[in-house]
Design a protein around this motif. Structure first.
Motif, PDB file in Angstrom:
ATOM      1  N   LEU A  81       0.725  -1.402  -0.025  1.00  0.00           N
ATOM      2  CA  LEU A  81      -0.055  -0.086  -0.035  1.00  0.00           C
ATOM      3  C   LEU A  81       0.893   1.395   0.055  1.00  0.00           C
ATOM      4  O   LEU A  81       0.516   2.526  -0.459  1.00  0.00           O
ATOM      5  CB  LEU A  81      -0.837   0.019   1.280  1.00  0.00           C
ATOM      6  CG  LEU A  81      -2.267  -0.855   1.086  1.00  0.00           C
ATOM      7  CD1 LEU A  81      -2.859  -0.626   2.534  1.00  0.00           C
ATOM      8  CD2 LEU A  81      -2.934  -0.246  -0.057  1.00  0.00           C
ATOM      9  N   ALA A  82       2.060   1.295   0.604  1.00  0.00           N
ATOM     10  CA  ALA A  82       2.845   2.381   0.639  1.00  0.00           C
ATOM     11  C   ALA A  82       3.347   2.958  -0.600  1.00  0.00           C
ATOM     12  O   ALA A  82       3.479   4.042  -1.114  1.00  0.00           O
ATOM     13  CB  ALA A  82       4.427   2.230   1.574  1.00  0.00           C
ATOM     14  N   ILE A  83       3.405   1.881  -1.577  1.00  0.00           N
ATOM     15  CA  ILE A  83       3.801   2.188  -2.957  1.00  0.00           C
ATOM     16  C   ILE A  83       2.692   2.997  -3.713  1.00  0.00           C
ATOM     17  O   ILE A  83       2.946   3.961  -4.528  1.00  0.00           O
ATOM     18  CB  ILE A  83       4.214   1.000  -3.605  1.00  0.00           C
ATOM     19  CG1 ILE A  83       5.772   0.679  -3.160  1.00  0.00           C
ATOM     20  CG2 ILE A  83       4.588   1.144  -5.262  1.00  0.00           C
ATOM     21  CD1 ILE A  83       6.436  -0.726  -3.545  1.00  0.00           C
ATOM     22  N   VAL A  84       1.521   2.235  -3.739  1.00  0.00           N
ATOM     23  CA  VAL A  84       0.336   3.033  -4.289  1.00  0.00           C
ATOM     24  C   VAL A  84       0.156   4.208  -4.113  1.00  0.00           C
ATOM     25  O   VAL A  84      -0.111   5.243  -4.685  1.00  0.00           O
ATOM     26  CB  VAL A  84      -0.890   1.961  -4.365  1.00  0.00           C
ATOM     27  CG1 VAL A  84      -0.684   0.919  -5.164  1.00  0.00           C
ATOM     28  CG2 VAL A  84      -1.230   1.507  -3.044  1.00  0.00           C
TER      29      VAL A  84
ATOM     30  N   THR B 241      -7.131   6.205  -3.380  1.00  0.00           N
ATOM     31  CA  THR B 241      -5.913   5.798  -2.537  1.00  0.00           C
ATOM     32  C   THR B 241      -5.748   6.276  -1.317  1.00  0.00           C
ATOM     33  O   THR B 241      -5.711   5.679  -0.189  1.00  0.00           O
ATOM     34  CB  THR B 241      -4.620   5.814  -3.348  1.00  0.00           C
ATOM     35  OG1 THR B 241      -4.987   5.272  -4.589  1.00  0.00           O
ATOM     36  CG2 THR B 241      -3.452   5.018  -2.559  1.00  0.00           C
ATOM     37  N   ALA B 242      -5.912   7.801  -1.140  1.00  0.00           N
ATOM     38  CA  ALA B 242      -5.589   8.392   0.182  1.00  0.00           C
ATOM     39  C   ALA B 242      -6.971   7.930   1.151  1.00  0.00           C
ATOM     40  O   ALA B 242      -6.647   7.662   2.485  1.00  0.00           O
ATOM     41  CB  ALA B 242      -5.814   9.741  -0.164  1.00  0.00           C
ATOM     42  N   ASP B 243      -8.148   7.778   0.686  1.00  0.00           N
ATOM     43  CA  ASP B 243      -9.070   7.479   1.515  1.00  0.00           C
ATOM     44  C   ASP B 243      -8.905   6.092   1.931  1.00  0.00           C
ATOM     45  O   ASP B 243      -9.222   5.757   3.149  1.00  0.00           O
ATOM     46  CB  ASP B 243     -10.426   7.414   0.614  1.00  0.00           C
ATOM     47  CG  ASP B 243     -11.102   8.873   0.628  1.00  0.00           C
ATOM     48  OD1 ASP B 243     -10.580   9.729   1.220  1.00  0.00           O
ATOM     49  OD2 ASP B 243     -12.103   9.152  -0.286  1.00  0.00           O
ATOM     50  N   LEU B 244      -8.646   5.018   0.810  1.00  0.00           N
ATOM     51  CA  LEU B 244      -8.442   3.731   1.212  1.00  0.00           C
ATOM     52  C   LEU B 244      -7.425   3.568   2.386  1.00  0.00           C
ATOM     53  O   LEU B 244      -7.487   2.755   3.342  1.00  0.00           O
ATOM     54  CB  LEU B 244      -8.283   2.929   0.365  1.00  0.00           C
ATOM     55  CG  LEU B 244      -9.193   2.283  -0.411  1.00  0.00           C
ATOM     56  CD1 LEU B 244     -10.168   2.892  -0.837  1.00  0.00           C
ATOM     57  CD2 LEU B 244      -8.577   1.499  -1.468  1.00  0.00           C
ATOM     58  N   LEU B 245      -6.445   4.336   2.270  1.00  0.00           N
ATOM     59  CA  LEU B 245      -5.238   4.300   3.041  1.00  0.00           C
ATOM     60  C   LEU B 245      -5.673   4.874   4.725  1.00  0.00           C
ATOM     61  O   LEU B 245      -5.392   4.378   5.656  1.00  0.00           O
ATOM     62  CB  LEU B 245      -3.909   4.930   2.995  1.00  0.00           C
ATOM     63  CG  LEU B 245      -3.101   4.164   1.800  1.00  0.00           C
ATOM     64  CD1 LEU B 245      -1.923   5.045   1.380  1.00  0.00           C
ATOM     65  CD2 LEU B 245      -2.509   3.013   2.701  1.00  0.00           C
TER      66      LEU B 245
ATOM     67  N   LEU C   3      -4.108  -5.286   5.244  1.00  0.00           N
ATOM     68  CA  LEU C   3      -2.874  -4.967   4.273  1.00  0.00           C
ATOM     69  C   LEU C   3      -2.388  -3.729   4.835  1.00  0.00           C
ATOM     70  O   LEU C   3      -1.121  -3.648   4.924  1.00  0.00           O
ATOM     71  CB  LEU C   3      -3.440  -4.948   2.765  1.00  0.00           C
ATOM     72  CG  LEU C   3      -3.970  -6.067   1.989  1.00  0.00           C
ATOM     73  CD1 LEU C   3      -4.308  -5.257   0.753  1.00  0.00           C
ATOM     74  CD2 LEU C   3      -2.488  -6.866   1.621  1.00  0.00           C
ATOM     75  N   ARG C   4      -3.036  -3.038   5.250  1.00  0.00           N
ATOM     76  CA  ARG C   4      -2.580  -1.662   5.606  1.00  0.00           C
ATOM     77  C   ARG C   4      -1.529  -1.838   6.915  1.00  0.00           C
ATOM     78  O   ARG C   4      -0.421  -1.333   7.159  1.00  0.00           O
ATOM     79  CB  ARG C   4      -3.412  -0.712   6.148  1.00  0.00           C
ATOM     80  CG  ARG C   4      -3.095   0.795   6.335  1.00  0.00           C
ATOM     81  CD  ARG C   4      -3.996   1.593   6.832  1.00  0.00           C
ATOM     82  NE  ARG C   4      -4.520   1.466   8.172  1.00  0.00           N
ATOM     83  CZ  ARG C   4      -5.261   2.480   8.670  1.00  0.00           C
ATOM     84  NH1 ARG C   4      -5.639   3.416   8.157  1.00  0.00           N
ATOM     85  NH2 ARG C   4      -5.763   1.873  10.014  1.00  0.00           N
ATOM     86  N   GLU C   5      -2.090  -2.787   7.915  1.00  0.00           N
ATOM     87  CA  GLU C   5      -1.248  -3.126   9.003  1.00  0.00           C
ATOM     88  C   GLU C   5      -0.016  -4.128   8.648  1.00  0.00           C
ATOM     89  O   GLU C   5       0.993  -3.631   9.477  1.00  0.00           O
ATOM     90  CB  GLU C   5      -2.367  -3.622  10.036  1.00  0.00           C
ATOM     91  CG  GLU C   5      -3.256  -2.652  10.486  1.00  0.00           C
ATOM     92  CD  GLU C   5      -4.205  -3.205  11.576  1.00  0.00           C
ATOM     93  OE1 GLU C   5      -4.229  -4.473  12.037  1.00  0.00           O
ATOM     94  OE2 GLU C   5      -4.963  -2.506  11.778  1.00  0.00           O
ATOM     95  N   ALA C   6      -0.221  -4.655   7.945  1.00  0.00           N
ATOM     96  CA  ALA C   6       1.017  -5.770   7.454  1.00  0.00           C
ATOM     97  C   ALA C   6       1.977  -5.083   6.709  1.00  0.00           C
ATOM     98  O   ALA C   6       3.366  -5.488   7.046  1.00  0.00           O
ATOM     99  CB  ALA C   6       0.469  -6.968   6.670  1.00  0.00           C
ATOM    100  N   VAL C   7       1.811  -4.113   6.127  1.00  0.00           N
ATOM    101  CA  VAL C   7       2.997  -3.427   5.373  1.00  0.00           C
ATOM    102  C   VAL C   7       2.947  -1.902   5.509  1.00  0.00           C
ATOM    103  O   VAL C   7       2.181  -1.126   4.915  1.00  0.00           O
ATOM    104  CB  VAL C   7       2.675  -3.699   3.841  1.00  0.00           C
ATOM    105  CG1 VAL C   7       3.940  -3.288   2.936  1.00  0.00           C
ATOM    106  CG2 VAL C   7       2.302  -5.158   3.413  1.00  0.00           C
TER     107      VAL C   7
END
Ligand code: SF4
Length: 290
Positions: A186-189, A210-214, A225-229
């Motif tokens: 997620l950091a790359i997107v 993307t900003a909302d999803l993150l 996914l956000r917590e794992a990476v």
């Protein structure tokens, strides 16, 4: 803008479907396809490149079905960028880049190398004489040779260390070319894509800015996914708790891994609008408000 659209696309190999009924547009500002290995993101990218024909549904290129498009012209508009291992180890760097050019344009090789931050003298080297980051720049230079309007990037930095990864992302962010980025990270997107689609077991489970999803995931898988990476350089999502469970065959495919699963999840959730994005989860509001 290069307009590519998947409409109710199901994809697979032989008779086995691995991507199910996916509809999405490659919109301006970069699009991310996010998911772990086996989520179907690379299969979908292959279909967008015209390398795989849908079992059902259509891929549209502008107003034309991709099956009917002149592939020579399409290859000039849409170029893949795979990992650097795709370079032929026997070929010198300059020849690898020149191969992508018409004979009359081969004088552009030094310019292309400079465009991706390499010095032209590297043209005489072979891939094993370059660092991982330099090899990835060569792959990008090859893709840029035909002046594409869209790059389809499949995990373009996953084999690189964090510092080199950041430099390649700077390079990609600075290019005047649209992009579809396939990644688990997620950091790359967040760096390269205005819109993202999260895939699990071949289905889109969440789509939106993307900003909302993150900032506020609405699907438990996006949250995981956000917590794992949390940052660049992360490995694919780690198997934590029930994370190693296979997708469920019926009902919500994520339910054997989902900490929020309830009996209702034995019924498959449809994609629906929630807080400005599309989410396939019965409990999206609970995830948003958690
Ligand atoms: S529908 Fe149920 S099992 Fe599926 S992600 Fe939502 S809460 Fe979890």
């Amino acid at each position: 803008m290069t307009s590519l659209r998947a409409e109710r696309v199901t994809l697979g190999y032989g008779r086995t479907a691995v991507v199910h009924d996916v509809t999405l547009d490659l919109t301006e500002g970069g699009v991310g396809l996010i998911g772990e290995s086996g989520s179907g993101k690379t299969t979908l990218a292959r279909a967008f490149l015209g390398l795989l024909t849908p079992m059902s549904g259509n891929i549209w290129y502008g107003t034309q079905d991709l099956k009917k498009v002149d592939m020579r012209k399409f290859r000039g508009d849409v170029q893949p960028v795979f990992q650097a291992e795709a370079l032929d180890p026997r070929m010198r760097v300059g020849s690898s880049v020149a191969e992508a050019l018409p004979r009359a344009d081969r004088h552009r090789v030094p310019d292309l190398l400079e465009q991706v931050g390499l010095t032209p003298d590297l043209a005489t080297r072979r891939p094993h004489q370059l660092s991982g980051g330099q090899r990835q720049r060569v792959v990008i230079a090859r893709a840029l040779a035909v002046r594409p309007r869209l790059l389809i990037l499949d995990e373009p930095t996953s084999a690189l260390d964090v510092t080199v990864q950041a430099k390649i992302l700077d390079l990609l962010a600075g290019l005047d070319t649209e992009r579809l980025l396939i990644t688990h990270n997620l950091a790359i997107v967040a760096r390269l894509c205005r819109t993202s689609h999260v895939l699990f077991a071949g289905r889109v489970v969440e789509s939106g800015g993307t900003a909302d999803l993150l900032a506020r995931p609405a699907h438990p898988y996006t949250l995981a996914l956000r917590e794992a990476v949390p940052k660049l350089g992360g490995e694919p999502p780690a198997a934590r708790g029930r994370a190693e469970a296979r997708p469920a065959g019926t009902g919500c495919p994520f339910r054997l891994r989902c900490p929020l699963a309830v009996p209702e999840c034995e019924r498959a959730p449809a994609l629906r609008e929630v807080a400005g994005r599309r989410v396939a989860c019965h409990r999206a509001e609970d995830v948003l408000n958690a």
